[in-house]
Design an enzyme around this catalytic site. Sequence first.
Site, PDB file in Angstrom:
ATOM      1  N   GLU A  43       0.859  -1.185   0.000  1.00 41.80           N
ATOM      2  CA  GLU A  43       0.000   0.000   0.000  1.00 41.80           C
ATOM      3  C   GLU A  43       0.898   1.239   0.000  1.00 41.80           C
ATOM      4  O   GLU A  43       1.442   1.616   1.029  1.00 41.80           O
ATOM      5  CB  GLU A  43      -0.911   0.000   1.234  1.00 41.80           C
ATOM      6  CG  GLU A  43      -1.789   1.239   1.351  1.00 41.80           C
ATOM      7  CD  GLU A  43      -2.472   1.331   2.706  1.00 41.80           C
ATOM      8  OE1 GLU A  43      -2.663   2.478   3.191  1.00 41.80           O
ATOM      9  OE2 GLU A  43      -2.812   0.292   3.300  1.00 41.80           O
ATOM     10  N   LYS A 133     -11.305  -0.994   6.583  1.00 41.65           N
ATOM     11  CA  LYS A 133     -10.075  -0.811   7.349  1.00 41.65           C
ATOM     12  C   LYS A 133     -10.436  -0.285   8.741  1.00 41.65           C
ATOM     13  O   LYS A 133     -10.965   0.816   8.869  1.00 41.65           O
ATOM     14  CB  LYS A 133      -9.173   0.182   6.604  1.00 41.65           C
ATOM     15  CG  LYS A 133      -7.983   0.696   7.395  1.00 41.65           C
ATOM     16  CD  LYS A 133      -7.235   1.705   6.544  1.00 41.65           C
ATOM     17  CE  LYS A 133      -6.209   2.471   7.346  1.00 41.65           C
ATOM     18  NZ  LYS A 133      -5.456   3.421   6.503  1.00 41.65           N
TER      19      LYS A 133
END
Length: 215
Positions: A43, A133
Amino acid sequence: MDKEKVITRITDCGIVAVVRAENADQAKRIADACIKGGVAAIEMTFTVPAAHKVIEELANTYKPEEIILGAGTVMDSETARIAILSGAQYIVSPYFDAETVRLCNRYRVPCMPGAMTIKEVVTAMEAGADIVKVFPGEAFGPGIIKAIKGPVPQAKLMPTGGVNVDNVTQWIKAGAVAVGAGSSLMAGAKTGDYESITRLGREFREKIQEARASK
């Protein structure tokens, strides 16, 4: 790559390396070290200078089967589109933004907005988020995963913040489909010790696999 395949690869890997760096070169070296250690899900956060260029370079350097390349700290749909055009296969945000989720769904790109409460989790799911998340994870610890999945067992949750090799087993056993690891994984980059990132990556992966096998 097909959206469902990207999600499957992320959950199979079990860990997403949240890359923050002072410059593009450091970011690329961190990514290389992570991949070497078996952490293929990268990421690249948009706090990295010229993050979209780093994403583009990684997309051109690695074959699709070698890396699961995403963009993080995506604050709006405009940034999400830039990231996707640069080669990002999934988008991660620190909070829920409806326009970002809508854009990702339009282009069939997995989206992972941040949430802290059950209401925020359900709102994100209803909007079409693929994985939510749980952020910041250190605010509650692994117990927040069980607390959310009690009334919402279908939620796919990925904690980020406060996840390390000492507690990753607890997060996975609590029901997380994957974890996001940042400073606890790549602290060695500050001193140029990229081999430590590779070692920690392997340790994370081993503990995740062991936790899943014992559930």
